[in-house]
Design a protein around this motif. Structure first.
Motif, short mmCIF file in Angstrom:
data_model
loop_
_atom_site.label_atom_id
_atom_site.label_comp_id
_atom_site.label_asym_id
_atom_site.label_seq_id
_atom_site.Cartn_x
_atom_site.Cartn_y
_atom_site.Cartn_z
N PRO A 25 1.10 -1.19 -0.52
CA PRO A 25 0.12 -0.24 -0.09
C PRO A 25 1.03 1.23 0.24
O PRO A 25 2.02 1.40 0.18
CB PRO A 25 -0.97 -0.16 1.42
N ALA A 26 0.17 2.34 -0.20
CA ALA A 26 1.08 3.54 -0.38
C ALA A 26 0.33 4.88 -0.51
O ALA A 26 -0.74 4.44 -1.21
CB ALA A 26 2.39 3.53 -2.04
N TYR A 27 0.66 6.14 -0.52
CA TYR A 27 -0.11 6.53 -0.70
C TYR A 27 0.57 7.52 -2.17
O TYR A 27 1.36 7.70 -2.63
CB TYR A 27 -0.13 8.44 0.32
N GLY A 28 -0.27 8.89 -2.30
CA GLY A 28 0.16 9.49 -3.16
C GLY A 28 1.72 9.80 -4.30
O GLY A 28 1.98 9.48 -4.74
N TYR A 29 1.94 10.56 -2.56
CA TYR A 29 3.89 11.14 -3.17
C TYR A 29 5.00 10.11 -3.43
O TYR A 29 4.88 9.69 -3.80
CB TYR A 29 4.12 11.59 -1.69
N GLU A 30 4.34 8.95 -2.19
CA GLU A 30 5.20 7.46 -2.63
C GLU A 30 5.56 7.31 -3.45
O GLU A 30 5.99 6.24 -4.36
CB GLU A 30 4.63 6.41 -1.43
N ILE A 31 4.00 6.80 -4.00
CA ILE A 31 3.55 6.37 -5.63
C ILE A 31 4.34 6.60 -6.76
O ILE A 31 5.14 6.63 -7.30
CB ILE A 31 2.23 6.38 -5.54
N THR A 32 4.10 8.77 -6.21
CA THR A 32 4.79 9.02 -7.66
C THR A 32 6.53 8.84 -7.58
O THR A 32 7.83 8.65 -8.28
CB THR A 32 4.67 10.70 -6.95
N ASP A 37 11.54 6.88 -9.24
CA ASP A 37 13.05 5.41 -8.84
C ASP A 37 13.03 4.63 -9.60
O ASP A 37 14.14 3.62 -10.30
CB ASP A 37 12.44 4.78 -7.23
N GLU A 38 11.75 4.23 -10.39
CA GLU A 38 11.60 3.14 -11.60
C GLU A 38 12.00 3.42 -12.80
O GLU A 38 11.85 3.35 -13.94
CB GLU A 38 10.66 2.63 -11.48
N GLU A 45 2.94 14.39 -11.66
CA GLU A 45 2.18 14.12 -10.11
C GLU A 45 1.03 14.40 -9.90
O GLU A 45 0.64 13.80 -9.21
CB GLU A 45 3.12 15.58 -8.38
N GLY A 46 0.96 15.44 -10.29
CA GLY A 46 -0.95 15.46 -11.06
C GLY A 46 -1.88 14.61 -11.47
O GLY A 46 -3.06 14.35 -11.78
N THR A 47 0.07 14.17 -12.37
CA THR A 47 -1.15 13.20 -13.26
C THR A 47 -1.11 11.56 -12.71
O THR A 47 -2.16 10.82 -12.44
CB THR A 47 0.00 12.55 -14.48
N ILE A 48 -0.57 11.14 -11.39
CA ILE A 48 -0.44 10.44 -10.62
C ILE A 48 -1.81 10.47 -9.67
O ILE A 48 -2.53 9.43 -9.58
CB ILE A 48 0.55 10.08 -9.44
#
Length: 108
Positions: A25-32, A37-38, A45-48
């Motif tokens: 699980p993750a929150y928006g900024y973590e996903i970004t 990183d990948e 960020e807004g797209t996410i």
């Protein structure tokens, strides 16, 4: 090439985000951050955040508000059963499409 990459990412970004959430699980900024990183630094960020709203509305993630040390609670996204099925379908479609594209590339 950047424009072509952007267009291709539009069609696959949901699956990429679901794959990240399948790991944890993750929150928006973590996903970004994970995306960057990948190697997906070009994704805004807004797209996410817009994508997260859409997948929440479609019911393929569960959302929990978790207190934050630095401001309002964070929305933590977790892949649910519907999301797992959506991700499995994404990977199946990805394999089919990439196999066909690779076949064309080898012929040419």
């Amino acid at each position: 090439m950047a424009n072509q990459l952007t267009e291709m990412l539009k069609g696959t970004l949901e699956g990429i985000v679901l794959a990240i959430l399948a790991e944890q699980p993750a929150y928006g900024y973590e996903i970004t951050t994970r995306l960057r990183d990948e190697g997906f630094a070009e994704i805004a960020e807004g797209t996410i955040y817009a994508l997260l709203v859409r997948i929440e509305q479609r019911g393929i993630v569960d959302v929990a508000k978790v207190p934050s040390e630095k401001g309002p609670p964070r929305k933590v996204y977790t892949l649910n059963t519907q999301g797992e099925a959506q991700l499995a379908e994404f990977w199946q479609t990805w394999r089919l499409l990439s196999d066909r594209i690779e076949h064309l590339r080898q012929r040419g």
